[in-house]
Design a protein around this motif. Structure first.
Motif, mmCIF file in Angstrom:
data_model
loop_
_atom_site.group_PDB
_atom_site.id
_atom_site.type_symbol
_atom_site.label_atom_id
_atom_site.label_comp_id
_atom_site.label_asym_id
_atom_site.label_seq_id
_atom_site.Cartn_x
_atom_site.Cartn_y
_atom_site.Cartn_z
ATOM 1 N N LYS A 194 1.052 -1.178 0.020
ATOM 2 C CA LYS A 194 -0.648 0.647 0.045
ATOM 3 C C LYS A 194 0.410 1.726 0.045
ATOM 4 C CE LYS A 194 -4.210 -1.541 1.943
ATOM 5 N NZ LYS A 194 -5.705 -1.452 3.947
ATOM 6 N N GLU A 195 1.944 1.368 0.729
ATOM 7 C CA GLU A 195 2.557 2.727 1.254
ATOM 8 C C GLU A 195 4.046 2.665 -0.464
ATOM 9 O OE1 GLU A 195 2.960 5.114 3.212
ATOM 10 O OE2 GLU A 195 1.789 3.955 3.602
ATOM 11 N N TYR A 196 4.062 1.484 -0.773
ATOM 12 C CA TYR A 196 4.963 1.598 -2.296
ATOM 13 C C TYR A 196 3.859 2.228 -3.252
ATOM 14 C CZ TYR A 196 6.774 0.241 -6.219
ATOM 15 O OH TYR A 196 8.052 -0.088 -7.679
ATOM 16 N N LYS A 197 2.534 1.947 -3.252
ATOM 17 C CA LYS A 197 1.695 1.636 -4.013
ATOM 18 C C LYS A 197 1.569 3.478 -3.943
ATOM 19 C CE LYS A 197 -2.399 0.142 -5.645
ATOM 20 N NZ LYS A 197 -3.437 -0.818 -5.919
ATOM 21 N N LYS A 198 1.175 4.310 -2.793
ATOM 22 C CA LYS A 198 0.777 5.527 -2.207
ATOM 23 C C LYS A 198 2.590 6.396 -3.158
ATOM 24 C CE LYS A 198 -0.117 8.278 1.285
ATOM 25 N NZ LYS A 198 -0.073 8.240 2.412
ATOM 26 N N HIS A 199 3.351 5.829 -2.849
ATOM 27 C CA HIS A 199 4.706 6.059 -2.723
ATOM 28 C C HIS A 199 4.926 6.367 -4.505
ATOM 29 C CE1 HIS A 199 8.453 8.461 -1.772
ATOM 30 N NE2 HIS A 199 8.728 7.718 -2.276
ATOM 31 N N PHE A 200 4.727 5.523 -5.189
ATOM 32 C CA PHE A 200 4.853 5.797 -7.035
ATOM 33 C C PHE A 200 3.949 5.256 -7.829
ATOM 34 C CE2 PHE A 200 8.864 3.729 -4.180
ATOM 35 C CZ PHE A 200 10.228 4.366 -4.809
ATOM 36 N N ASN A 201 2.747 6.126 -7.450
ATOM 37 C CA ASN A 201 1.649 6.007 -8.173
ATOM 38 C C ASN A 201 2.234 6.398 -8.665
ATOM 39 O OD1 ASN A 201 -1.115 5.042 -8.252
ATOM 40 N ND2 ASN A 201 -1.826 7.021 -7.996
ATOM 41 N N ASP A 202 3.011 7.770 -9.658
ATOM 42 C CA ASP A 202 3.408 8.395 -10.470
ATOM 43 C C ASP A 202 3.926 8.034 -11.414
ATOM 44 O OD1 ASP A 202 4.541 9.390 -8.666
ATOM 45 O OD2 ASP A 202 5.271 11.040 -9.194
ATOM 46 N N LYS A 203 4.566 7.156 -11.232
ATOM 47 C CA LYS A 203 6.075 6.406 -12.298
ATOM 48 C C LYS A 203 5.987 5.238 -12.629
ATOM 49 C CE LYS A 203 9.494 9.110 -9.111
ATOM 50 N NZ LYS A 203 10.709 8.739 -8.982
ATOM 51 N N TRP A 204 5.180 4.294 -12.160
ATOM 52 C CA TRP A 204 4.158 3.238 -12.541
ATOM 53 C C TRP A 204 2.800 3.352 -12.801
ATOM 54 C CZ3 TRP A 204 4.008 -2.371 -10.863
ATOM 55 C CH2 TRP A 204 3.650 -3.838 -12.019
ATOM 56 N N HIS A 205 2.514 2.121 -13.681
ATOM 57 C CA HIS A 205 0.740 2.417 -13.982
ATOM 58 C C HIS A 205 0.049 1.205 -13.410
ATOM 59 C CE1 HIS A 205 1.949 -1.409 -15.745
ATOM 60 N NE2 HIS A 205 3.153 -1.362 -15.802
ATOM 61 N N PHE A 206 0.847 0.059 -13.057
ATOM 62 C CA PHE A 206 0.287 -0.231 -11.611
ATOM 63 C C PHE A 206 -1.520 -1.163 -11.848
ATOM 64 C CE2 PHE A 206 2.682 2.707 -8.519
ATOM 65 C CZ PHE A 206 2.819 1.410 -7.704
ATOM 66 N N ASP A 207 -0.799 -1.307 -13.187
ATOM 67 C CA ASP A 207 -1.892 -2.293 -14.094
ATOM 68 C C ASP A 207 -1.571 -3.574 -14.705
ATOM 69 O OD1 ASP A 207 -4.058 -3.551 -15.209
ATOM 70 O OD2 ASP A 207 -4.141 -1.478 -16.974
ATOM 71 N N PRO A 208 -2.248 -4.951 -13.201
ATOM 72 C CA PRO A 208 -2.109 -5.974 -14.168
ATOM 73 C C PRO A 208 -1.505 -6.627 -15.637
ATOM 74 C CG PRO A 208 -3.360 -6.081 -12.888
ATOM 75 C CD PRO A 208 -3.084 -5.133 -12.304
ATOM 76 N N LYS A 209 -3.062 -5.508 -15.839
ATOM 77 C CA LYS A 209 -3.447 -5.760 -18.070
ATOM 78 C C LYS A 209 -2.853 -5.334 -18.412
ATOM 79 C CE LYS A 209 -8.373 -6.958 -15.191
ATOM 80 N NZ LYS A 209 -9.470 -6.601 -15.614
ATOM 81 N N ASN A 210 -1.916 -4.294 -18.351
ATOM 82 C CA ASN A 210 -1.550 -3.735 -19.229
ATOM 83 C C ASN A 210 -0.423 -4.756 -20.056
ATOM 84 O OD1 ASN A 210 0.192 -1.950 -20.888
ATOM 85 N ND2 ASN A 210 0.172 -0.080 -19.389
ATOM 86 N N LYS A 211 -0.653 -5.139 -21.455
ATOM 87 C CA LYS A 211 0.481 -6.156 -22.178
ATOM 88 C C LYS A 211 1.526 -4.527 -23.295
ATOM 89 C CE LYS A 211 -2.904 -9.049 -22.480
ATOM 90 N NZ LYS A 211 -3.760 -10.117 -23.447
ATOM 91 N N ILE A 212 1.137 -3.570 -22.679
ATOM 92 C CA ILE A 212 2.328 -2.811 -23.763
ATOM 93 C C ILE A 212 3.251 -2.321 -22.397
ATOM 94 C CG2 ILE A 212 0.224 -2.366 -25.643
ATOM 95 C CD1 ILE A 212 0.381 0.525 -24.697
ATOM 96 N N ALA A 213 3.155 -2.185 -21.485
ATOM 97 C CA ALA A 213 4.563 -1.935 -20.985
ATOM 98 C C ALA A 213 5.289 -2.471 -21.517
ATOM 99 C CB ALA A 213 4.035 -2.162 -19.375
ATOM 100 N N LYS A 214 6.119 -1.559 -21.309
ATOM 101 C CA LYS A 214 7.626 -1.824 -21.528
ATOM 102 C C LYS A 214 8.122 -1.334 -20.015
ATOM 103 C CE LYS A 214 11.244 -2.905 -24.045
ATOM 104 N NZ LYS A 214 10.920 -4.658 -24.779
ATOM 105 N N ASP A 215 8.552 -2.092 -19.171
ATOM 106 C CA ASP A 215 8.799 -2.056 -18.374
ATOM 107 C C ASP A 215 10.877 -2.275 -17.419
ATOM 108 O OD1 ASP A 215 6.784 -1.086 -16.998
ATOM 109 O OD2 ASP A 215 6.153 -3.365 -16.822
ATOM 110 N N PHE A 216 11.917 -2.727 -18.896
ATOM 111 C CA PHE A 216 13.131 -2.934 -18.350
ATOM 112 C C PHE A 216 13.184 -2.146 -20.337
ATOM 113 C CE2 PHE A 216 11.815 -6.703 -21.382
ATOM 114 C CZ PHE A 216 13.063 -6.846 -22.092
ATOM 115 N N ILE A 217 14.918 -2.215 -20.278
ATOM 116 C CA ILE A 217 15.365 -2.019 -21.374
ATOM 117 C C ILE A 217 16.567 -2.774 -21.551
ATOM 118 C CG2 ILE A 217 17.323 -0.050 -22.312
ATOM 119 C CD1 ILE A 217 16.477 1.618 -20.322
#
Length: 225
Positions: A8-31
């Motif tokens: 809960k605290e993690y989501k609150k702190h990083f809500n503006d930096k990640w989508h937090f959507d497990p259904k997101n299939k187009i996310a590119k979360d690594f390089i």
């Protein structure tokens, strides 16, 4: 996932930096950075020699029952992982540090162009899990506290695979599942990104981590641009 205070605290702190959507299939979360050519068979042989000595290959556990760390965030994370149901023996891995055998790591540290960099090799045997977590980089954050000239430096970790992908080897970064890698493939991700890995296969999964401060010529910079 059990919604304990850690998550809960993690989501609150990083809500503006990640989508937090497990259904997101187009996310590119690594390089993907590049593939590094090297004699990996010889390197794996050296790793086995070090591990055989045992004094220079440390067996570690992500989940610990008896040890408390000085870092509050790290203790909270470990407690959360235990709340999710992970047991100590599930999270075993062998780790070899660059300070123990510099020659084994020098080439990759130099290639990374990260400053103050350290590296380690992690060997995960079949049946073991690296639970969902993000890297705290405690050592580097303490270094920043002690050195004012490092105040504006950003920390990053590169991961490189030392063997070709094998059945049952998994690495998850955010919404991305990575597989069928080649020995020498190097990747990175944002420090806040949660990731996990497991070996449900037949042979050890072996990776090399390089952690340091980002410089203008660091290896991943062109990929980010």
């Amino acid at each position: 996932m059990k919604q304990n205070n850690y998550w809960k605290e993690y989501k609150k702190h990083f809500n503006d930096k990640w989508h937090f959507d497990p259904k997101n299939k187009i996310a590119k979360d690594f390089i993907f950075i590049k593939n590094i050519k090297h004699n990996y068979k010889k390197m794996l042989s050296e790793i086995e020699k070090i591990e055989t000595k045992r004094k220079k290959a440390t067996t570690r556990f992500v989940v610990t029952n008896e040890k408390k760390f000085n870092n509050k965030k790290l203790n909270i994370r470990i407690n959360a992982i235990k709340e999710w149901g992970y047991k100590k023996e599930q999270t075993r891995f062998t780790q070899i540090f660059s300070s123990e055998n510099p020659k084994l790591f020098d080439k990759f540290i130099k290639i990374s162009k990260l400053s103050n960099a350290t590296a380690s090799i992690i060997k995960q045997y079949p049946g073991n899990i690296l639970p969902w977590h993000y890297d705290t980089h405690v050592t580097f954050k303490n270094l920043i506290k002690k050195n004012k000239e490092l105040k504006n430096k950003k920390i990053i970790r590169y991961m490189m695979f030392l063997t070709d992908w094998h059945w049952g080897h998994h690495l998850g970064i955010g919404n991305n599942i990575i597989h069928q890698w080649k020995a020498g493939d190097m990747i990175t991700w944002e420090p806040h990104m949660h990731h996990c890995g497991s070996n449900s296969g037949m042979i050890p999964k072996i990776t090399l981590n390089i952690t340091g401060f980002i410089e203008s010529n660091s290896l991943h910079i062109k990929k980010v641009k």
